[in-house]
Motif scaffolding. Sequence first.
Motif, PDB file in Angstrom:
ATOM      1  N   GLY A  22       0.803  -1.218   0.000  1.00 21.29           N
ATOM      2  CA  GLY A  22       0.000   0.000   0.000  1.00 21.29           C
ATOM      3  C   GLY A  22       0.834   1.266   0.000  1.00 21.29           C
ATOM      4  O   GLY A  22       1.815   1.394  -0.734  1.00 21.29           O
ATOM      5  N   ARG A  23       0.434   2.217   0.845  1.00 28.33           N
ATOM      6  CA  ARG A  23       1.115   3.509   0.885  1.00 28.33           C
ATOM      7  C   ARG A  23       2.551   3.399   1.380  1.00 28.33           C
ATOM      8  O   ARG A  23       3.410   4.179   0.993  1.00 28.33           O
ATOM      9  N   MET A  24       2.834   2.416   2.246  1.00 25.83           N
ATOM     10  CA  MET A  24       4.219   2.213   2.673  1.00 25.83           C
ATOM     11  C   MET A  24       5.077   1.795   1.482  1.00 25.83           C
ATOM     12  O   MET A  24       6.213   2.239   1.343  1.00 25.83           O
ATOM     13  N   ALA A  25       4.537   0.953   0.611  1.00 26.01           N
ATOM     14  CA  ALA A  25       5.256   0.534  -0.599  1.00 26.01           C
ATOM     15  C   ALA A  25       5.485   1.732  -1.513  1.00 26.01           C
ATOM     16  O   ALA A  25       6.584   1.913  -2.052  1.00 26.01           O
ATOM     17  N   TRP A  26       4.462   2.542  -1.684  1.00 28.71           N
ATOM     18  CA  TRP A  26       4.597   3.738  -2.521  1.00 28.71           C
ATOM     19  C   TRP A  26       5.681   4.667  -1.975  1.00 28.71           C
ATOM     20  O   TRP A  26       6.546   5.142  -2.715  1.00 28.71           O
ATOM     21  N   ALA A  27       5.653   4.921  -0.664  1.00 26.29           N
ATOM     22  CA  ALA A  27       6.632   5.818  -0.047  1.00 26.29           C
ATOM     23  C   ALA A  27       8.051   5.258  -0.181  1.00 26.29           C
ATOM     24  O   ALA A  27       8.986   6.003  -0.503  1.00 26.29           O
ATOM     25  N   LEU A  28       8.222   3.960   0.037  1.00 22.55           N
ATOM     26  CA  LEU A  28       9.543   3.353  -0.111  1.00 22.55           C
ATOM     27  C   LEU A  28      10.029   3.473  -1.555  1.00 22.55           C
ATOM     28  O   LEU A  28      11.186   3.823  -1.801  1.00 22.55           O
ATOM     29  N   HIS A  29       9.150   3.229  -2.506  1.00 24.38           N
ATOM     30  CA  HIS A  29       9.491   3.383  -3.918  1.00 24.38           C
ATOM     31  C   HIS A  29       9.984   4.808  -4.196  1.00 24.38           C
ATOM     32  O   HIS A  29      11.014   5.009  -4.844  1.00 24.38           O
ATOM     33  N   VAL A  32      13.497   5.389  -2.551  1.00 22.98           N
ATOM     34  CA  VAL A  32      14.568   4.692  -3.271  1.00 22.98           C
ATOM     35  C   VAL A  32      14.923   5.450  -4.539  1.00 22.98           C
ATOM     36  O   VAL A  32      16.095   5.680  -4.842  1.00 22.98           O
ATOM     37  N   HIS A  33      13.912   5.881  -5.288  1.00 22.15           N
ATOM     38  CA  HIS A  33      14.159   6.557  -6.556  1.00 22.15           C
ATOM     39  C   HIS A  33      14.655   7.999  -6.379  1.00 22.15           C
ATOM     40  O   HIS A  33      15.328   8.522  -7.266  1.00 22.15           O
ATOM     41  N   ALA A  34      14.381   8.609  -5.234  1.00 30.62           N
ATOM     42  CA  ALA A  34      14.856   9.976  -4.973  1.00 30.62           C
ATOM     43  C   ALA A  34      16.339   9.984  -4.591  1.00 30.62           C
ATOM     44  O   ALA A  34      17.018  10.984  -4.801  1.00 30.62           O
ATOM     45  N   GLY A  35      16.830   8.911  -4.018  1.00 29.48           N
ATOM     46  CA  GLY A  35      18.238   8.830  -3.627  1.00 29.48           C
ATOM     47  C   GLY A  35      18.609   9.865  -2.585  1.00 29.48           C
ATOM     48  O   GLY A  35      17.816  10.188  -1.696  1.00 29.48           O
ATOM     49  N   GLU A  36      19.802  10.425  -2.714  1.00 28.46           N
ATOM     50  CA  GLU A  36      20.314  11.409  -1.750  1.00 28.46           C
ATOM     51  C   GLU A  36      19.509  12.704  -1.721  1.00 28.46           C
ATOM     52  O   GLU A  36      19.551  13.435  -0.747  1.00 28.46           O
ATOM     53  N   ILE A  53       6.441   7.324   6.840  1.00 27.52           N
ATOM     54  CA  ILE A  53       7.824   7.294   7.297  1.00 27.52           C
ATOM     55  C   ILE A  53       7.913   6.632   8.668  1.00 27.52           C
ATOM     56  O   ILE A  53       8.796   5.804   8.915  1.00 27.52           O
ATOM     57  N   PHE A  54       7.003   6.969   9.570  1.00 23.34           N
ATOM     58  CA  PHE A  54       6.952   6.345  10.893  1.00 23.34           C
ATOM     59  C   PHE A  54       6.855   4.831  10.760  1.00 23.34           C
ATOM     60  O   PHE A  54       7.601   4.080  11.406  1.00 23.34           O
ATOM     61  N   LEU A  55       5.948   4.354   9.904  1.00 26.69           N
ATOM     62  CA  LEU A  55       5.761   2.914   9.727  1.00 26.69           C
ATOM     63  C   LEU A  55       6.984   2.247   9.107  1.00 26.69           C
ATOM     64  O   LEU A  55       7.376   1.148   9.519  1.00 26.69           O
ATOM     65  N   LEU A  56       7.592   2.892   8.119  1.00 29.51           N
ATOM     66  CA  LEU A  56       8.796   2.321   7.510  1.00 29.51           C
ATOM     67  C   LEU A  56       9.944   2.235   8.514  1.00 29.51           C
ATOM     68  O   LEU A  56      10.731   1.290   8.496  1.00 29.51           O
ATOM     69  N   PRO A  87      20.778   1.082   3.220  1.00 24.05           N
ATOM     70  CA  PRO A  87      21.018   0.538   1.884  1.00 24.05           C
ATOM     71  C   PRO A  87      19.962  -0.530   1.592  1.00 24.05           C
ATOM     72  O   PRO A  87      19.932  -1.574   2.223  1.00 24.05           O
ATOM     73  N   VAL A  88      19.085  -0.241   0.672  1.00 18.34           N
ATOM     74  CA  VAL A  88      17.962  -1.131   0.369  1.00 18.34           C
ATOM     75  C   VAL A  88      18.179  -1.791  -0.990  1.00 18.34           C
ATOM     76  O   VAL A  88      18.463  -1.121  -1.974  1.00 18.34           O
ATOM     77  N   GLN A  89      18.034  -3.114  -1.014  1.00 21.34           N
ATOM     78  CA  GLN A  89      18.082  -3.861  -2.264  1.00 21.34           C
ATOM     79  C   GLN A  89      16.643  -4.264  -2.590  1.00 21.34           C
ATOM     80  O   GLN A  89      16.056  -5.102  -1.902  1.00 21.34           O
ATOM     81  N   VAL A  90      16.057  -3.640  -3.608  1.00 18.60           N
ATOM     82  CA  VAL A  90      14.685  -3.971  -4.001  1.00 18.60           C
ATOM     83  C   VAL A  90      14.716  -5.279  -4.777  1.00 18.60           C
ATOM     84  O   VAL A  90      15.440  -5.414  -5.766  1.00 18.60           O
ATOM     85  N   ILE A  91      13.925  -6.237  -4.320  1.00 21.77           N
ATOM     86  CA  ILE A  91      13.848  -7.548  -4.962  1.00 21.77           C
ATOM     87  C   ILE A  91      12.719  -7.569  -5.980  1.00 21.77           C
ATOM     88  O   ILE A  91      12.875  -8.085  -7.083  1.00 21.77           O
ATOM     89  N   GLU A  92      11.583  -6.987  -5.581  1.00 21.49           N
ATOM     90  CA  GLU A  92      10.414  -7.009  -6.472  1.00 21.49           C
ATOM     91  C   GLU A  92       9.489  -5.838  -6.161  1.00 21.49           C
ATOM     92  O   GLU A  92       9.319  -5.487  -4.991  1.00 21.49           O
ATOM     93  N   GLU A  93       8.919  -5.272  -7.192  1.00 21.56           N
ATOM     94  CA  GLU A  93       7.874  -4.256  -7.045  1.00 21.56           C
ATOM     95  C   GLU A  93       6.645  -4.753  -7.803  1.00 21.56           C
ATOM     96  O   GLU A  93       6.767  -5.147  -8.960  1.00 21.56           O
ATOM     97  N   ALA A  94       5.516  -4.745  -7.125  1.00 17.23           N
ATOM     98  CA  ALA A  94       4.261  -5.106  -7.785  1.00 17.23           C
ATOM     99  C   ALA A  94       3.476  -3.830  -8.055  1.00 17.23           C
ATOM    100  O   ALA A  94       3.436  -2.924  -7.221  1.00 17.23           O
ATOM    101  N   ARG A  95       2.907  -3.766  -9.233  1.00 14.26           N
ATOM    102  CA  ARG A  95       2.104  -2.595  -9.629  1.00 14.26           C
ATOM    103  C   ARG A  95       0.690  -3.021  -9.949  1.00 14.26           C
ATOM    104  O   ARG A  95       0.416  -4.176 -10.200  1.00 14.26           O
TER     105      ARG A  95
END
Length: 96
Positions: A22-29, A32-36, A53-56, A87-95
């Motif tokens: 859900g929204r936690m997945a969206w926020a993490l995505h 990750v894509h925003a980087g520094e 952010i609190f939940l993550l 450092p996050v290694q994304v294994i899979e993203e479902a859309r």
Amino acid sequence: MADVIRVTFRLDAEGPAFTVKGRMAWALHELVHAGERGCTPIERPAPRWSHYIFLLRKKAGLAIETVDESHGGSYSGSHGRYVLRSPVQVIEEARR
């Protein structure tokens, strides 16, 4: 909003996989894509960034820095810029 509904990731190559939805997945995505550069609720509008952010941090164990920034305009004030420090290694993203 991006159509990401589930993200599976690892904090290191040997560690266990975690899945957020859900929204936690969206926020993490977004983080990750925003980087520094990080993300702000002004640049990537969503109703409850601080809660995602609190939940993550608490449920997924991610290190996410909050940088306070000032902004001007009609509704001047401050907002947080969220920067993923784990450092996050994304294994899979479902859309959708």
